[in-house]
Design an enzyme around this catalytic site. Structure first.
Site, PDB file in Angstrom:
ATOM      1  N   ASP A 180      76.071  51.900 165.079  1.00 26.45           N
ATOM      2  CA  ASP A 180      77.078  52.791 164.902  1.00 26.45           C
ATOM      3  C   ASP A 180      77.372  53.519 166.061  1.00 26.45           C
ATOM      4  O   ASP A 180      76.444  53.804 166.782  1.00 26.45           O
ATOM      5  CB  ASP A 180      77.029  53.504 163.503  1.00 26.45           C
TER       6      ASP A 180
HETATM    7  C1  BGC Z   1      82.205  54.557 162.394  1.00 24.13           C
HETATM    8  C2  BGC Z   1      82.402  53.106 162.558  1.00 24.13           C
HETATM    9  C3  BGC Z   1      83.360  52.804 163.620  1.00 24.13           C
HETATM   10  C4  BGC Z   1      82.737  53.327 164.859  1.00 24.13           C
HETATM   11  C5  BGC Z   1      83.750  53.320 166.135  1.00 24.13           C
HETATM   12  C6  BGC Z   1      81.822  55.457 163.707  1.00 24.13           C
HETATM   13  O1  BGC Z   1      82.014  56.843 163.520  1.00 24.13           O
HETATM   14  O2  BGC Z   1      81.423  55.250 161.581  1.00 24.13           O
HETATM   15  O3  BGC Z   1      82.755  52.750 161.174  1.00 24.13           O
HETATM   16  O4  BGC Z   1      83.436  51.473 163.506  1.00 24.13           O
HETATM   17  O5  BGC Z   1      82.819  54.847 164.816  1.00 24.13           O
HETATM   18  O6  BGC Z   1      84.923  53.985 166.032  1.00 24.13           O
END
Ligand code: BGC
Length: 751
Positions: A223
């Site tokens: 993530d």
């Molecule tokens: C989120 C993800 C997301 C990623 C990219 C993170 O903060 O938890 O779900 O895909 O950011 O934006």
């Protein structure tokens, strides 16, 4: 890709490959092309620049998972996946970051709008369809957030402390199904810790479970910002740190390999997986020779179909709905004009267009000669009830044949990044509802929200409620279709609506404290909890009414293939066409392990004309009957007579039957830690120990009932057999016991 097939890369290049190039791309090195990723899951969020807050290009905003899951419709969701794939291709995106499949452990979870359900089977089945649809277009999925990311509070540090059974049976099960059934290209590890270890550094999750047990052969992506230690992450099985961690971080990783902190072969493995992904993405781009445009109108029509199927008719007293478009209707509530149709945060999409409910209702009514008046009723700026707005709304309701009242949560009240602290409807809306119903009892409430709302007070007031959750950009036209009966509602709740937050499973352990969350409710999540505790609910999991009615008959259960085949005849007994979601639940009364009274094991959707009947076949998989046995660390199907009930919701079960299922072979080897009772139950060791044991008792055997007031086995049956050495005053030696146990284990091994 095997180690030998790796192109000639330097150590520094391999290290660099495992860190992103930018916010949304991986590095192109030599002949290895870059891969472009973008957020989903309910629409494409392709940002116009690399800044975190940059606007995104217009894309179809399909219903977010909280809405879409209410369709219970895998075929529909697969088509949504296909459409998302087309949009990705048009925008040059190789991997779409979705679906989000974490379990809704508490209704307060801030990101529940992005997830499907409280139930792992429903989540797994629907998300599998999404992944298959998307990947059929050559676009890779990124299933997230692995794992046990069930709260937003302290999300980058908090440890989800979970026992093996709930971890396997509830929190990992949907991931497992998607991995084994759909083969997603990538998986995103979550921010949180799981049992104390950061998901990004969790070898147990990322390697042992995901790859060794489930056979995942794709790339694990972090993530965004989840990696704290590059070397530890790569060693655990996290192949790609996103977004770009920077050159210094790449150099540090290379230095860690040089210093033998992790073996170079481990880095090779991660780099090899990324090269494999990049080549696949490039091949998919090359293979596509078609038009890179997508049909925005067709996608909007699909968004409308999906939204329509996702609406749940919670109640409809006196068949108030559908309304006639030729009457006069007071449309009340600011969400009619400025709809709430998606959630805030990384999944936020710029829609290609937006059907506001007010406009859609006006259009439908205008075509039929009816009349619409509108009153906003409340504001969403947190300033509380406004007497003038309430009065205006009540006036409008009084003057109309019926009122349609739009209620729900504003964007600021729920989003990625924080959990909710209440499930109450905002006070000013509750006040408005009371005034509107007093002015016109023919009031229909329409709800927009990502997380569950407490509905007991509202349900006591209004005769009809449509629950839209979040419906995406076609929200308005879909609601109008259902309100006027163009479509009969067929959505089903994917989450229980409790009477009170205090009744919910995680109530005492949410969101946790001091960076630890105890999953104290174990496997009893959602309806499993409410059913096991026999708690009343406002609306049960699986609930949803229709404008027609369905009869269930002729249930037949058969052992088939690798599970149970359920056959049931469904008849449309009303006078309108309709779509029924037939649900099959399974329980095992008398199970040796704790189980809820019933768990969803399969479902099917059937469309029927008035009077039409059809036999529906639902295949229950043997795997879905299994529990996780921590003694042997695997799923086990217990033998027994399984209770299968079929119906229209988890608490509207129409037919039931039992079927015998053979169990998995399971024998726990006897050790000195096995209890005396377990040893006595063994056909080989039992008599041996019994004899040696009896020799210690006074001649003729002692009546311990007389001397101790209890029979001897009840008293010491739970003692580990190894302790008999001490309890027998040394007469039963450890060697003797080990011999007996070895004989028993050997006899069992030989069958
Ligand atoms: C989120 C993800 C997301 C990623 C990219 C993170 O903060 O938890 O779900 O895909 O950011 O934006």
């Amino acid at each position: 890709m095997t180690f030998e097939e790796l192109p000639a890369l330097t150590l520094d290049e391999k290290a660099a490959l495992t860190g992103g190039a930018s916010f949304w791309t991986t590095k192109a090195i030599g002949e290895i092309p870059a891969v472009t990723v973008a957020d989903g899951p309910h629409g494409l969020r392709r940002q116009s620049s690399d800044e975190m807050t940059a606007p995104s290009v217009p894309a179809t905003c399909f219903p977010p998972a909280a809405g879409l899951a209410q369709s219970w419709d895998a075929e529909l969701i697969s088509r949504v996946g296909v459409a998302l794939g087309e949009e990705c291709r048009a925008e040059g995106v190789d991997i779409l970051l979705g679906p989000g499949v974490n379990i809704k452990r508490s209704p307060l979870g801030g990101r529940n709008f992005e997830y499907y359900s409280e139930d792992p089977l429903l989540t797994g089945a629907l998300a599998t369809a999404w992944v298959r649809g998307l990947q059929s277009q050559g676009i890779g999925a990124c299933v997230k957030h692995f794992a046990a990311n069930n709260a937003e509070d302290d999300r980058m540090r908090s440890s989800s402390d979970i026992a093996p059974r709930p971890l396997r049976e509830i929190y990992l099960r949907a991931f497992q199904r998607i991995v084994t059934d759909a083969g997603p290209a990538t998986i995103m590890c979550s921010y949180n810790r799981v049992n104390g270890v950061l998901a990004s550094e969790n070898h147990f999750l990322l390697t042992q479970v995901l790859r060794d047990e489930w056979g995942f052969d794709g790339v694990v992506v972090s993530d965004w910002g989840a990696v704290a230690d590059r070397a530890a992450a790569v060693a655990a099985g996290c192949d790609l740190a996103m977004p770009s961690p920077g050159d210094a971080s790449d150099a540090e990783l290379a230095a860690d390999v040089r210093a033998a902190r992790i073996p170079e072969t481990v880095l090779d493995r991660a780099a090899g997986r990324l090269i494999g992904l990049a080549r696949k993405a490039a091949a998919a781009r090359d293979a596509f020779t078609g038009d890179r445009q997508y049909d925005a109108d067709a996608h909007h029509a699909l968004a409308r179909e999906a939204a329509t199927r996702s609406i749940v008719l919670l109640k409809n007293d006196g068949a108030l709905l559908p309304l006639s478009p030729s009457g006069s209707i007071a449309v009340i509530g600011v969400f009619a004009e400025q709809p709430r149709f998606q959630g805030g945060g990384s999944s936020h999409v710029t829609p290609t267009r937006l059907d506001a409910p007010l406009e859609a209702l006006r259009a439908a009514v205008a075509a039929s000669g009816g009349k619409v008046t509108y009153a906003p009723g409340f504001t969403t700026d947190g300033s509380g009830a406004d007497a003038a707005l309430v009065e205006e709304a009540a006036e409008a309701a009084r003057a109309a044949d019926a009122a349609v009242l739009f209620l729900g949560l504003a964007a600021a009240q729920e989003s990625e990044g924080f959990d909710r602290t209440t499930i109450e409807l905002p006070a000013e809306q509750a006040e408005l509802a009371a005034a509107v119903v007093a002015a016109n009892p023919r009031t229909v409430a329409v709800l927009s929200h990502g997380g569950v709302l407490r509905l007991a007070p509202l349900a006591g007031l209004v005769p009809a409620i449509l629950d839209g959750a979040l419906l995406g950009q076609a929200v308005g036209s879909a609601i109008a279709d259902v309100i006027f009966g163009e479509a009969s509602p067929s959505g089903r709740l994917a989450e229980t609506i409790p009477v009170r937050i205090q009744d919910t499973a995680a109530y005492l352990n949410f969101p946790g404290e001091h960076s630890h969350v105890t999953y104290g409710e174990g496997i009893f999540v959602g309806y499993r909890w409410h059913d096991a505790r026999d708690l009343p609910v406002s609306y049960p999991f699986g609930h949803g009414l229709s404008y027609t009615t369905f009869g269930y008959s002729g249930l037949r259960l058969a052992a088939a293939g690798d599970g149970i085949e359920v056959r049931v005849a469904i008849t449309n007994t009303g006078d309108r066409a309709g779509r029924e979601v037939v649900q099959a639940y399974v329980g095992l009364p008398g199970s040796a392990v704790a189980r809820p009274p019933r768990a969803l094991a399969g479902f099917a959707v059937v469309n029927l004309a008035p009077g039409q009947a059809q036999e529906v076949v639902i295949q229950l998989r043997r795997d879905d009957l299994a529990y996780w046995d921590r003694r042997v660390d695997r799923f086990i199907v217990e033998p027994g007579s399984y209770h299968v009930s079929v119906g229209a919701s988890s608490r509207d079960l129409r037919l039931a039957g039992n079927i015998d299922v053979e169990g998995d072979a399971l024998r726990i080897p006897l050790t000195l830690e096995s209890t005396l009772a377990e040893v006595f139950a063994d056909p080989v060791a039992g008599p041996m120990v019994g004899e040696a044991f009896a020799a210690q008792l006074p001649a003729g055997g002692a009546d311990t009932q007389e001397t101790l007031g209890v029979d001897i086995l009840s008293l010491i049956g739970s003692a580990p057999v190894g302790r008999m050495t001490a309890l027998s005053g040394g007469a039963l030696t450890r060697e003797q016991l080990e011999q007996f146990l070895a004989a028993a284990n050997e006899a069992a091994a030989q069958g």
